[in-house]
Design a protein around this motif. Structure first.
Motif: not given
Length: 144
Positions: A16-19, A27-28, A59-61
């Motif tokens: 998820f992080g890569s994408r 993310l944490r 992606r918005l973040i």
């Protein structure tokens, strides 16, 4: 199972992080701050799992953080409807433009002063405002 549910697969935090363009550390943090929570956290090992449908928010973040938007404001924009999000983004950007405009004026005054000019008192905006009574603490130290 509907086609939408089948395409909304779970991804590990790494995938998820890569994408999304977010690091696992980010993310944490966003999970801790309630900005972007994983869909599932494995109770045995604590691994975080995200849904493909969460990529848009992630992606918005990323984009909002590139605007140097504070995390609490990012969280608000991610949580509200698209119309409300646009309003909040506009309000944030108006504040930024106002601040930058004031800073631009200050830089002009500093250039004049550094170049040997004397920015007179007429070059500064002085405004008065009433504030409620408040307790003020002052500390004085003498160094020898």
């Amino acid at each position: 199972m509907s086609n939408d549910a089948a395409s909304d697969r779970l991804m590990s935090i790494g995938v998820f992080g890569s994408r999304s363009g977010l690091s696992m550390r980010a993310l944490r943090l966003y999970d801790e701050q309630g900005v972007l929570n994983p869909d599932h956290v494995d109770p045995d090992n604590g691994y975080r799992w995200y849904r493909e449908s969460q990529l848009y928010a992630a992606r918005l973040i990323v984009l909002l953080r590139h605007l140097d938007m504070p995390l609490p404001e990012v969280a608000e924009i991610v949580a509200v409807s698209p119309d409300e999000a646009v309003e909040r983004l506009d309000t944030y950007w108006e504040r930024i433009e106002k601040r930058v405009s004031g800073q631009r004026r200050l830089v002009e005054l500093l250039r004049t002063s550094i170049a040997g000019g004397d920015p007179g008192p007429g070059d500064f905006d002085i405004a008065e405002r009433d504030v409620p009574e408040q307790v003020v603490l002052a500390e004085r130290r003498h160094l020898y």
